[in-house]
Design a protein around this motif. Structure first.
Motif, PDB file in Angstrom:
ATOM      1  N   THR A 108       0.850  -1.189   0.000  1.00 13.33           N
ATOM      2  CA  THR A 108       0.000   0.000   0.000  1.00 13.33           C
ATOM      3  C   THR A 108       0.886   1.240   0.000  1.00 13.33           C
ATOM      4  OG1 THR A 108      -1.587  -1.244   1.317  1.00 13.33           O
ATOM      5  CG2 THR A 108      -1.924   1.128   1.190  1.00 13.33           C
ATOM      6  N   ARG A 109       0.698   2.102  -1.013  1.00 11.58           N
ATOM      7  CA  ARG A 109       1.555   3.279  -1.127  1.00 11.58           C
ATOM      8  C   ARG A 109       0.799   4.564  -0.813  1.00 11.58           C
ATOM      9  NH1 ARG A 109       6.456   2.224  -3.926  1.00 11.58           N
ATOM     10  NH2 ARG A 109       6.849   0.027  -3.519  1.00 11.58           N
ATOM     11  N   ASP A 110      -0.532   4.488  -0.886  1.00  8.99           N
ATOM     12  CA  ASP A 110      -1.346   5.684  -0.706  1.00  8.99           C
ATOM     13  C   ASP A 110      -2.400   5.353   0.341  1.00  8.99           C
ATOM     14  OD1 ASP A 110      -2.376   8.149  -1.074  1.00  8.99           O
ATOM     15  OD2 ASP A 110      -2.689   7.946  -3.234  1.00  8.99           O
ATOM     16  N   THR A 144      -3.320   2.681   5.582  1.00  9.18           N
ATOM     17  CA  THR A 144      -2.185   3.548   5.240  1.00  9.18           C
ATOM     18  C   THR A 144      -0.965   2.755   4.792  1.00  9.18           C
ATOM     19  OG1 THR A 144      -1.310   3.478   7.489  1.00  9.18           O
ATOM     20  CG2 THR A 144      -2.953   5.172   7.018  1.00  9.18           C
ATOM     21  N   ALA A 145       0.001   3.489   4.243  1.00 11.70           N
ATOM     22  CA  ALA A 145       1.264   2.874   3.839  1.00 11.70           C
ATOM     23  C   ALA A 145       2.045   2.510   5.096  1.00 11.70           C
ATOM     24  CB  ALA A 145       2.060   3.858   2.995  1.00 11.70           C
ATOM     25  N   GLU A 162       4.198  10.210   4.482  1.00 13.27           N
ATOM     26  CA  GLU A 162       3.691  11.535   4.860  1.00 13.27           C
ATOM     27  C   GLU A 162       2.173  11.498   4.977  1.00 13.27           C
ATOM     28  OE1 GLU A 162       4.591  15.038   2.415  1.00 13.27           O
ATOM     29  OE2 GLU A 162       6.692  14.499   2.821  1.00 13.27           O
ATOM     30  N   ARG A 163       1.571  10.817   4.010  1.00  6.23           N
ATOM     31  CA  ARG A 163       0.092  10.717   4.044  1.00  6.23           C
ATOM     32  C   ARG A 163      -0.378   9.880   5.222  1.00  6.23           C
ATOM     33  NH1 ARG A 163      -1.726  10.760  -2.270  1.00  6.23           N
ATOM     34  NH2 ARG A 163      -0.648  12.715  -2.660  1.00  6.23           N
ATOM     35  N   THR A 164       0.416   8.868   5.560  1.00  8.85           N
ATOM     36  CA  THR A 164       0.076   8.072   6.742  1.00  8.85           C
ATOM     37  C   THR A 164      -0.001   8.993   7.954  1.00  8.85           C
ATOM     38  OG1 THR A 164       1.172   6.119   5.877  1.00  8.85           O
ATOM     39  CG2 THR A 164       0.867   6.205   8.259  1.00  8.85           C
TER      40      THR A 164
END
Ligand SMILES: Nc1nc2c(ncn2[C@@H]2O[C@H](COP(=O)(O)OP(=O)(O)OP(=O)(O)O)[C@@H](O)[C@H]2O)c(=O)[nH]1
Ligand SMILES: [Mg+2]
Length: 465
Positions: free
Chosen positions: A261-263, A281-282, A297-299
């Motif tokens: 999972t990358r996004d 999340t990643a 960062e999104r995580t």
């Protein structure tokens, strides 16, 4: 020609776009019936149409005399209507062209397009409902789960409005008593400015009632906005597997490669009658490549948004410094540790985890492959994050954010008045604070509300409501 607000007749398609069984074009205003007369040809009976009766017939273009559709029409004479104005509803076949055509004929006959929420706004301005009920109508429409619908239903019945009115009456009584007390203490100059027992009792009761309502507004946020869960952990811990299991479908890709999972992947499910938004999340790890570090960062941003973080660990692997990294990222949030893959040979123990991270509750062992484990997890989440926060709610009249803010200001003014009462005289100041409290409560019902607030509330509605 500018027609005053209360005299023009508004119209809109009231049913959602797309093909369906029936579509409704509705009108509200003094010309609703006469506009209807120009296009509607009843099969039985004639104009004027009787109020609150359903008529079968045809809509015809008054210029070309061609039939547009076979319809059922109701005329509802003011004031027993949704808006308290004359209303007409045309039930036709629901297709884009036919609805547009009927709307066009109604517009051509002198109605104007309604703004979003304008029918409900008229119901409010004409005094049929208070503002808390208008907000409840939007909530009923937007409710995605049973619990929030229940709360909206209570508001719609006027439960919050009734309470507010009771509080306002108590405030009026307090004001009257304070005034009487002022006159009295002037006569008996030199008397200690002590509060009368009755005044103190009313004040105490009011303060408590407002405080309870404010708490409901804060703790009940879960009912209005739902709960946001973030699944976080090292790569390959089983986050995406858990997401899929909880939402009941293959939403995220699962592989045995770490870093799948990358996004952030988002979905939702219902837990104990409440909508849960879930973010997969990643995986968090040291020194990843650019794409992954963006993912991480999104995580972190998902962690920020979440009410609760579920920290997944793969218990078939020993703890290492990457677990410390995860802990650094989520330690500040409310979190629960899940020890996944309990079907495999363990390489860490619950005790080790507790000693290293001191979680507020013991880690929960599970396997995303086992249905009973998932049920247990669901049960635990429902208990801790949905049912517990709502425990002790007396009335389940959960005020929304706007109403909560009004309550807080009213409470603040009342506290000031109470302090003044306990201290020396200052009768006029006490009355000023009591009036301020009453004004803030009035705003919940829409009294003295400025146009901007009304615009904001009614713009959330769809056109036709
Ligand atoms: N034995 C066992 N394997 C599991 C369990 N849960 C997940 N897995 C496996 O673990 C591997 C990784 O699962 P994912 O759900 O993709 O893990 P993830 O945490 O999303 O991984 P990333 O997206 O890479 O961060 C897959 O091969 C899953 O089938 C479990 O309870 N037991
Ligand atoms: Mg994944």
């Amino acid at each position: 020609m500018d027609i005053p607000f209360d005299q023009d007749t508004i119209c809109a398609i009231a049913t959602p776009p797309g093909e369906g069984g029936i579509g409704i074009v509705r009108m509200s205003g003094p010309r609703a019936h006469s506009i209807c007369e120009t296009l509607f040809h009843p099969r039985y009976g004639s104009f004027p149409l009787r109020s609150h009766r359903l008529y079968y017939g045809w809509i015809k273009d008054p210029h070309t005399h061609t039939t547009v559709d076979e319809v059922l029409v109701s005329h509802m004479a003011a004031p027993r209507t949704y808006t308290r104005e004359d209303m007409v509803e045309i039930n036709c076949h629901s297709g884009y062209a036919v609805l547009q055509r009927i709307l066009e004929l109604v517009l051509r006959a002198g109605a104007r397009m309604a703004e979003p929420g304008e029918f409900t706004r008229r119901a409010f301005l004409n005094g049929r409902i208070d503002l808390s009920q208008a907000e409840a109508i939007a909530d009923v429409i937007q409710s995605r789960c049973e619990k929030s619908l229940e709360v909206a239903g209570r508001h719609l019945e006027g439960a919050l409005g009734n309470k507010v009115q009771q509080w306002q009456e108590s405030l009026l009584q307090l004001e009257a008593e304070t005034e009487a007390f002022l006159d009295f203490s002037e006569d008996l100059h030199g008397d200690d400015g002590e509060s009368s027992p009755q005044r103190s009792a009313i004040m105490r009761e009011l303060l408590e009632a407002l405080k309870a309502a404010i708490q409901e507004s804060e703790r009940g946020r879960v009912l209005r906005e739902g709960l946001t869960l973030a699944l976080v952990g090292k790569p390959n811990a089983g986050k995406s597997s858990l997401l899929n299991a909880l939402v009941g479908r293959d939403r995220a890709i699962v592989t045995h490669f770490p870093g799948t999972t990358r996004d952030v992947i988002e979905d939702s499910f219902i837990l104990s009658g409440v909508q849960v938004r879930i973010l997969d999340t990643a995986g968090i790890r040291h020194g990843p490549g650019t794409i992954e570090s963006l993912g991480i960062e999104r995580t972190l941003s998902s962690v920020q948004q979440a009410d609760v973080v579920l920290w997944l660990m793969d218990q078939s692997r020993p703890l290492d410094d990457q677990d410390d990294l995860v802990h650094q990222c989520i330690g500040h949030k409310v979190h629960r540790i899940l020890l996944n893959k309990k079907d495999l040979e363990p390489r860490m123990t619950s005790q080790e985890v507790e000693e290293r991270y001191h979680p507020s509750s013991p880690p929960l062992p599970l396997s995303t492959f086992h249905r009973e484990d998932l049920e247990r997890l669901r049960h635990l989440l429902a208990r801790e994050f949905v049912q517990k926060p709502l425990e002790g709610f007396e009335s389940m009249i959960v005020p929304n954010v706007r109403q909560g803010a009004c309550l807080r200001e009213a409470h603040e003014a009342l506290e000031k008045a109470a302090r003044l009462m306990d201290g020396e005289g200052f009768g006029e100041l006490i009355i000023l604070e009591l009036e301020r409290a009453r004004k803030k409560l009035d705003e919940i019902l829409g009294g003295g509300e400025d146009e901007d607030v009304l615009d904001r509330i009614f713009s959330q509605f769809c056109i036709g409501k």
